[in-house]
Design an enzyme around this catalytic site. Structure first.
Site, PDB file in Angstrom:
ATOM      1  CB  SER A  63      10.004   4.572  14.894  1.00 24.26           C
ATOM      2  OG  SER A  63       9.405   4.930  13.673  1.00 24.26           O
ATOM      3  CG  LEU A  64      12.566   7.779  21.021  1.00 30.92           C
ATOM      4  CD1 LEU A  64      13.964   7.227  20.839  1.00 30.92           C
ATOM      5  CD2 LEU A  64      12.618   9.204  21.566  1.00 30.92           C
ATOM      6  CB  CYS A 123       3.133   7.505   3.099  1.00 29.88           C
ATOM      7  SG  CYS A 123       3.684   6.363   4.358  1.00 29.88           S
ATOM      8  CB  CYS A 127       6.619  -2.306  16.166  1.00 25.95           C
ATOM      9  SG  CYS A 127       8.315  -1.959  15.627  1.00 25.95           S
ATOM     10  CB  CYS A 166       7.319  -5.020   8.660  1.00 24.43           C
ATOM     11  SG  CYS A 166       8.704  -4.262   9.554  1.00 24.43           S
ATOM     12  CB  CYS A 224       3.211  -1.502  13.763  1.00 24.49           C
ATOM     13  SG  CYS A 224       3.249  -1.207  11.982  1.00 24.49           S
ATOM     14  CB  CYS A 275       0.966   6.309  11.553  1.00 27.79           C
ATOM     15  SG  CYS A 275       1.497   7.876  10.935  1.00 27.79           S
ATOM     16  N   GLY A 298       6.905  -1.832   6.091  1.00 24.87           N
ATOM     17  CA  GLY A 298       8.271  -2.324   6.070  1.00 24.87           C
ATOM     18  C   GLY A 298       9.276  -1.398   6.725  1.00 24.87           C
ATOM     19  CD  GLU A 299      13.543  -0.030   9.590  1.00 24.77           C
ATOM     20  OE1 GLU A 299      12.636   0.420  10.290  1.00 24.77           O
ATOM     21  OE2 GLU A 299      14.486   0.671   9.158  1.00 24.77           O
ATOM     22  CD  GLU A 309      -2.912  -1.151   2.350  1.00 30.50           C
ATOM     23  OE1 GLU A 309      -4.050  -1.583   2.166  1.00 30.50           O
ATOM     24  OE2 GLU A 309      -2.506  -0.781   3.472  1.00 30.50           O
ATOM     25  CB  SER A 365      10.435   6.631   9.007  1.00 27.94           C
ATOM     26  OG  SER A 365      10.168   6.324  10.366  1.00 27.94           O
TER      27      SER A 365
END
Ligand code: SAH
Length: 346
Positions: A215-216, A105, A116, A112, A119, A335, A161-162, A92, A193
């Site tokens: 992403s903290l 985006c 997390c 992924c 997510c 998000c 994804g990362e 997407e 990100s």
């Protein structure tokens, strides 16, 4: 022979590949202009190439990496496109229109692997990395969907994804995005990100002077270990010391720290007070994102009053901080909601 996709190559790499095939290097620049500046993907329309060259190219190369599967429009103007890869995977991309910009985006992986806990993409698990062509074709397909209605002005690698677990394809995609003959985005309009794949951050920032988002989501390792499991490998001090060390992180290019606010998990005033000392020495902007709820997670956003109190406390500590409005929640485009649930939402 299976054909390769032209969009998998930066302009520089395509020049080299053409040179090997005995095709003049400047043809790569011409093709980049057709594919990315003019949005033309049919060799027959590339009229400054000879008929012979067009035939030769079409035997060896393809120009499209993705097809549009489904488009959903939110009441707030956000557009989500579900896109299909050649091997029938789905990803997407989301277009977020704002007053002064239109941000796309993009995704970098099918699913992924980082899992997390808050997510929805993480809950899908991991299928594979996207190719460079599949990353940049998200821009081409969204332009096709928009059909001149809006111009994409900014790009964020914040979809599924990362990015830094797919660093080679992401770097090559960035080269295409910022190349003057290709998409010609100003580097400062591109943001990648990451949750903090520490060894890949320095090399990423060498590719072009793009912006980095991290992403903290937590101010202690105990909390971050559960929210972002990769923290167990790269704990806060390791991640933040690396950002302090890198010369490519500076006032002109501050780090955007994303902080998803989750009720009862990371939204205390103590958390808010811990942020400034934690980020000391790093040019920073903090972006608070109230948790977007979805069926794969029990977490919720704090109340508006609690969010406001957190925001004020962070601002009082001297950090630059903004609250991100949730965009496209009615089409699961916000998000952390990208999980290909389009059909259920329709
Ligand atoms: N893997 C990268 C790129 C994805 S960016 C990264 O995590 O940075 C997507 C952003 O949305 C990340 O900051 C992520 O933490 C945040 N996010 C994920 N799930 C969310 C949710 N349910 N609500 C709000 N933000 C979320």
């Amino acid at each position: 022979m299976t054909r390769a996709c032209l969009k998998d190559h930066s302009v520089e790499s395509l020049r080299a590949s053409f040179a090997e095939d005995g095709i003049a290097r400047f043809r790569a620049d011409q093709i980049a202009a057709w594919l990315y500046a003019r949005g033309v993907e049919d060799f027959d329309e590339m009229t400054d190439l000879s008929l012979d060259l067009r035939a030769e190219l079409s035997e060896r190369w393809t120009t499209r990496a993705l097809e549009v599967d489904r488009v959903q429009r939110s009441v707030d103007g956000t557009i989500k496109a579900a896109l299909r890869t050649a091997d029938d995977r789905r990803i997407e991309s989301v277009l977020i229109p704002e007053e002064d910009r239109n941000t796309l985006c993009v995704s970098t992986q099918v699913g992924c692997p980082l899992a997390c806990s808050f997510c929805a993409t993480g809950a899908l698990g991991f299928t594979r990395n996207l190719t460079t062509g599949e990353i940049v074709d998200q821009v081409c397909r969204m332009r096709e969907v928009l059909d001149g209605e809006r111009e994409i002005t900014n790009l964020v690698f914040m979809g599924m994804g990362e990015p830094l677990l797919n660093p080679a394809a992401v770097a090559e995609a960035i080269r295409l995005l910022v190349h003057p003959k290709a998409f010609a985005f100003a580097p400062r309009r591109v943001t990648v990100s990451t949750v903090g794949v520490v060894p890949q951050i320095g090399p990423l920032l060498e590719v072009a002077p793009i912006h980095l988002a991290v992403s903290l989501h937590a101010t202690t390792d105990a909390a971050r270990d559960t929210l972002v499991p990769l923290n167990q490998r790269f704990p806060l001090v390791v991640l933040l010391d690396e950002l302090r060390r890198l010369e490519t992180v500076n006032k002109r290019r501050p780090v955007f720290f994303e902080y998803t606010l989750i009720e009862g998990v990371n939204d205390s005033l103590d958390d808010a007070r811990r942020l400034a000392p934690l980020l000391r020495g790093i040019p920073s902007k903090v972006n608070l994102i109230p948790m977007n709820a979805h069926p794969d997670s029990p977490y919720r956003a704090p109340s508006p009053a609690r969010i406001d109190a957190f925001l004020r406390e962070v601002a009082a500590s001297g950090l630059r901080v903004t609250l991100r409005r949730s965009r496209g929640p009615d089409i699961q485009a916000a998000c952390g909601q990208l999980a290909l649930r389009g059909d259920a939402a329709a």
